[in-house]
Design a protein around this motif. Structure first.
Motif, PDB file in Angstrom:
ATOM      1  N   GLU A 196       0.814  -1.217   0.000  1.00  0.00           N
ATOM      2  CA  GLU A 196       0.000   0.000   0.000  1.00  0.00           C
ATOM      3  C   GLU A 196       0.843   1.260   0.000  1.00  0.00           C
ATOM      4  O   GLU A 196       1.994   1.272   0.456  1.00  0.00           O
ATOM      5  CB  GLU A 196      -0.999  -0.013   1.154  1.00  0.00           C
ATOM      6  CG  GLU A 196      -0.397  -0.315   2.488  1.00  0.00           C
ATOM      7  CD  GLU A 196      -1.418  -0.175   3.610  1.00  0.00           C
ATOM      8  OE1 GLU A 196      -2.619   0.003   3.334  1.00  0.00           O
ATOM      9  OE2 GLU A 196      -0.998  -0.234   4.772  1.00  0.00           O
ATOM     10  N   ALA A 197       0.242   2.306  -0.531  1.00  0.00           N
ATOM     11  CA  ALA A 197       0.863   3.626  -0.561  1.00  0.00           C
ATOM     12  C   ALA A 197      -0.225   4.638  -0.844  1.00  0.00           C
ATOM     13  O   ALA A 197      -1.273   4.282  -1.384  1.00  0.00           O
ATOM     14  CB  ALA A 197       1.949   3.689  -1.642  1.00  0.00           C
ATOM     15  N   GLY A 198       0.018   5.882  -0.456  1.00  0.00           N
ATOM     16  CA  GLY A 198      -0.934   6.930  -0.820  1.00  0.00           C
ATOM     17  C   GLY A 198      -1.495   7.693   0.362  1.00  0.00           C
ATOM     18  O   GLY A 198      -1.014   7.585   1.486  1.00  0.00           O
ATOM     19  N   TRP A 199      -2.541   8.449   0.079  1.00  0.00           N
ATOM     20  CA  TRP A 199      -3.117   9.349   1.067  1.00  0.00           C
ATOM     21  C   TRP A 199      -3.851   8.574   2.169  1.00  0.00           C
ATOM     22  O   TRP A 199      -3.659   8.834   3.361  1.00  0.00           O
ATOM     23  CB  TRP A 199      -4.068  10.334   0.370  1.00  0.00           C
ATOM     24  CG  TRP A 199      -4.715  11.270   1.323  1.00  0.00           C
ATOM     25  CD1 TRP A 199      -6.022  11.275   1.700  1.00  0.00           C
ATOM     26  CD2 TRP A 199      -4.089  12.344   2.048  1.00  0.00           C
ATOM     27  NE1 TRP A 199      -6.255  12.278   2.615  1.00  0.00           N
ATOM     28  CE2 TRP A 199      -5.081  12.955   2.841  1.00  0.00           C
ATOM     29  CE3 TRP A 199      -2.782  12.839   2.109  1.00  0.00           C
ATOM     30  CZ2 TRP A 199      -4.819  14.037   3.675  1.00  0.00           C
ATOM     31  CZ3 TRP A 199      -2.506  13.921   2.945  1.00  0.00           C
ATOM     32  CH2 TRP A 199      -3.518  14.503   3.706  1.00  0.00           C
ATOM     33  N   ALA A 200      -4.660   7.595   1.771  1.00  0.00           N
ATOM     34  CA  ALA A 200      -5.386   6.804   2.769  1.00  0.00           C
ATOM     35  C   ALA A 200      -4.403   6.061   3.667  1.00  0.00           C
ATOM     36  O   ALA A 200      -4.591   5.961   4.882  1.00  0.00           O
ATOM     37  CB  ALA A 200      -6.330   5.820   2.080  1.00  0.00           C
ATOM     38  N   CYS A 201      -3.349   5.580   3.046  1.00  0.00           N
ATOM     39  CA  CYS A 201      -2.290   4.867   3.786  1.00  0.00           C
ATOM     40  C   CYS A 201      -1.633   5.827   4.779  1.00  0.00           C
ATOM     41  O   CYS A 201      -1.392   5.479   5.942  1.00  0.00           O
ATOM     42  CB  CYS A 201      -1.293   4.326   2.764  1.00  0.00           C
ATOM     43  SG  CYS A 201       0.163   3.544   3.436  1.00  0.00           S
ATOM     44  N   PHE A 202      -1.382   7.057   4.332  1.00  0.00           N
ATOM     45  CA  PHE A 202      -0.778   8.084   5.198  1.00  0.00           C
ATOM     46  C   PHE A 202      -1.694   8.399   6.379  1.00  0.00           C
ATOM     47  O   PHE A 202      -1.249   8.508   7.522  1.00  0.00           O
ATOM     48  CB  PHE A 202      -0.521   9.355   4.379  1.00  0.00           C
ATOM     49  CG  PHE A 202      -0.063  10.535   5.184  1.00  0.00           C
ATOM     50  CD1 PHE A 202       1.245  10.597   5.667  1.00  0.00           C
ATOM     51  CD2 PHE A 202      -0.929  11.582   5.473  1.00  0.00           C
ATOM     52  CE1 PHE A 202       1.675  11.692   6.414  1.00  0.00           C
ATOM     53  CE2 PHE A 202      -0.505  12.671   6.208  1.00  0.00           C
ATOM     54  CZ  PHE A 202       0.796  12.733   6.688  1.00  0.00           C
ATOM     55  N   GLU A 203      -2.986   8.528   6.102  1.00  0.00           N
ATOM     56  CA  GLU A 203      -3.934   8.856   7.173  1.00  0.00           C
ATOM     57  C   GLU A 203      -4.023   7.732   8.202  1.00  0.00           C
ATOM     58  O   GLU A 203      -4.215   7.970   9.378  1.00  0.00           O
ATOM     59  CB  GLU A 203      -5.318   9.134   6.580  1.00  0.00           C
ATOM     60  CG  GLU A 203      -5.359  10.471   5.852  1.00  0.00           C
ATOM     61  CD  GLU A 203      -6.769  10.986   5.662  1.00  0.00           C
ATOM     62  OE1 GLU A 203      -7.023  12.151   6.004  1.00  0.00           O
ATOM     63  OE2 GLU A 203      -7.612  10.214   5.153  1.00  0.00           O
ATOM     64  N   ARG A 204      -3.869   6.516   7.699  1.00  0.00           N
ATOM     65  CA  ARG A 204      -3.978   5.363   8.591  1.00  0.00           C
ATOM     66  C   ARG A 204      -2.703   5.143   9.397  1.00  0.00           C
ATOM     67  O   ARG A 204      -2.748   4.905  10.591  1.00  0.00           O
ATOM     68  CB  ARG A 204      -4.311   4.112   7.765  1.00  0.00           C
ATOM     69  CG  ARG A 204      -4.907   2.988   8.546  1.00  0.00           C
ATOM     70  CD  ARG A 204      -5.489   1.891   7.669  1.00  0.00           C
ATOM     71  NE  ARG A 204      -4.604   1.514   6.574  1.00  0.00           N
ATOM     72  CZ  ARG A 204      -4.841   1.785   5.302  1.00  0.00           C
ATOM     73  NH1 ARG A 204      -5.928   2.431   4.957  1.00  0.00           N
ATOM     74  NH2 ARG A 204      -3.992   1.422   4.373  1.00  0.00           N
ATOM     75  N   CYS A 205      -1.539   5.231   8.715  1.00  0.00           N
ATOM     76  CA  CYS A 205      -0.313   4.826   9.416  1.00  0.00           C
ATOM     77  C   CYS A 205       0.757   5.920   9.461  1.00  0.00           C
ATOM     78  O   CYS A 205       1.857   5.679   9.944  1.00  0.00           O
ATOM     79  CB  CYS A 205       0.251   3.545   8.791  1.00  0.00           C
ATOM     80  SG  CYS A 205       0.960   3.806   7.167  1.00  0.00           S
ATOM     81  N   GLY A 206       0.428   7.118   8.946  1.00  0.00           N
ATOM     82  CA  GLY A 206       1.378   8.229   9.071  1.00  0.00           C
ATOM     83  C   GLY A 206       2.506   8.199   8.055  1.00  0.00           C
ATOM     84  O   GLY A 206       3.449   8.979   8.150  1.00  0.00           O
ATOM     85  N   ASP A 207       2.407   7.271   7.094  1.00  0.00           N
ATOM     86  CA  ASP A 207       3.476   7.170   6.093  1.00  0.00           C
ATOM     87  C   ASP A 207       2.819   6.883   4.733  1.00  0.00           C
ATOM     88  O   ASP A 207       2.053   5.927   4.603  1.00  0.00           O
ATOM     89  CB  ASP A 207       4.423   6.027   6.486  1.00  0.00           C
ATOM     90  CG  ASP A 207       5.718   6.053   5.690  1.00  0.00           C
ATOM     91  OD1 ASP A 207       5.794   6.799   4.689  1.00  0.00           O
ATOM     92  OD2 ASP A 207       6.644   5.310   6.065  1.00  0.00           O
TER      93      ASP A 207
END
Ligand code: NAI
Ligand code: MG
Length: 346
Positions: free
Chosen positions: A38-49
């Motif tokens: 995974e990668a991207g905005w949703a991934c960032f919102e979920r795990c900060g990266d």
């Protein structure tokens, strides 16, 4: 040989088109082994990266990835970085191949005629975009009242992308156009132009010319069939490839491949398309044709690439089209039609 592929759907329509691309890829490459990441905005919102280490490791392990798109905010968000830029950097994916072939498809929103007068050749061009430097290095900062973005160009990176473009030109119609803006930026774009010109000495069979980027934009719009391979710097390549995509059916159809040494990441040119995300009507053709570029230019499976591309164009040509191409088909119907072309009935 097993083909190992890291699949990263990403945000918005990325997550809708990538599964379709994987399905048709499997139909032409039965030995495909997949790792999901995974990668991207949703991934960032979920795990900060936005581009986790596990995803980086999975790409490295596979040597190949298929990436959808991410929703990158156009304001600065602390800690967020565009994952595709991170991927290009992490694996030194220095060449971005963006082909456009006119098969008569046009975006529904465009007024350009699909049928051409007899005797007019159709566009078939390849934009080779330098992928590691220029403004995409994101050296942006404030100096007092001034907002500054630095744009560095090196002879080494220019020569390297020049070689890739020349090799592709040699394998195609043997014509290369260097696109730059050296009249305004004689230092940076001069370095780019001269480095490509120097590489071209080893390719006497390739005819090389050059165009200023604004003229090139007009020529791509007016007479795209004059181009074979275009080589240009990072931002110009980004912009001109969206323009060129018009001749192949627009953003829903345009494919791209990021190439480095031993690693390749395929990604459709389009973004996460928030205006149509979640409706099931995203065009999967761009993602499918990106997968075909992996087959052709990374895995060396020319025959499978030919089959996949022909199946996509046959399905679209038969009128199974999503709304961006003026049709009423859904993503899944286009996917089924492409599979049918490949002899698979689901
Ligand atoms: P976009 O490519 O997402 O959308 C532009 C237009 O093309 C929209 O009208 C959209 O509906 C249409 N479109 C795009 N893909 C389509 C598809 N598969 N089928 C049918 N129509 C399609 O570009 P936009 O709107 O400028 O950006 C939206 C978001 O995507 C932003 O957050 C941007 O940062 C991000 N983006 C990400 C990219 C990437 O991850 N490589 C590349 C470009 C944009
Ligand atoms: Mg772009």
């Amino acid at each position: 040989m097993t083909l190992k592929l890291c699949v990263i759907p990403g945000d918005g329509v990325g997550a809708e088109v990538i599964p379709s691309a994987v399905e048709v890829l499997r139909a032409v490459a039965q030995d495909l082994a997949i790792i999901s990441a995974e990668a991207g905005w949703a991934c960032f919102e979920r795990c900060g990266d936005s581009f986790p280490t596990a995803t980086r490791d999975a790409i490295r392990e596979c040597g190949a990835a298929l990436f959808g798109a991410t929703s990158s905010p156009s304001r600065k968000v602390e800690g967020y970085r565009s994952p595709i830029l991170g991927m290009r950097r992490a694996f030194d994916l220095y060449a971005n191949l963006r082909p456009t072939r006119d098969t008569g498809l046009r975006p529904a929103a465009s007024a350009v005629a699909a049928s051409l007068p007899d005797g007019i050749a159709r566009a078939d061009l390849l934009i080779v975009r330098e992928n590691t430097e220029g403004l995409y290095v994101q050296r942006e900062y404030m100096r007092g009242e001034e907002a500054i973005a630095e744009r560095a160009i090196t002879a080494a990176a220019s020569a390297r992308i020049g070689r890739v473009a020349l090799e592709h030109a040699r394998a195609r119609r043997k014509a290369l156009t260097i696109v730059h803006k050296a009249n305004v930026l004689p230092l940076t774009d001069g370095v780019f132009r001269d480095a490509v010109r120097a590489e071209a000495k080893a390719f006497p069979d390739v005819a090389v010319n050059e165009l200023l980027v604004d003229t090139a934009a007009l020529q791509i719009a007016a007479r795209p069939q004059q181009f074979d391979v275009i080589v240009t710097t990072n931002l110009f390549g980004d912009i001109l490839s969206d323009l060129a995509s018009l001749w192949g059916g627009g953003m829903g159809v345009a494919p791209a491949l990021n190439l480095g040494t031993g690693v390749a990441i395929a990604e459709p040119v389009h973004g996460s398309a928030p205006d149509i995300a979640g409706k099931g009507i995203a065009n999967p053709a761009g993602a499918m044709l990106s997968a075909a570029l992996l087959l052709r230019h990374h895995w060396g499976r020319t025959e499978a690439a030919d089959r996949l591309e022909a199946a996509v164009h046959a399905a679209l040509g038969a009128g199974v089209r999503t709304p961006d191409l003026g049709g009423s088909a859904r993503t899944q119907e286009v996917t089924a039609a492409v599979l049918t072309q490949l002899g698979i009935h689901r």
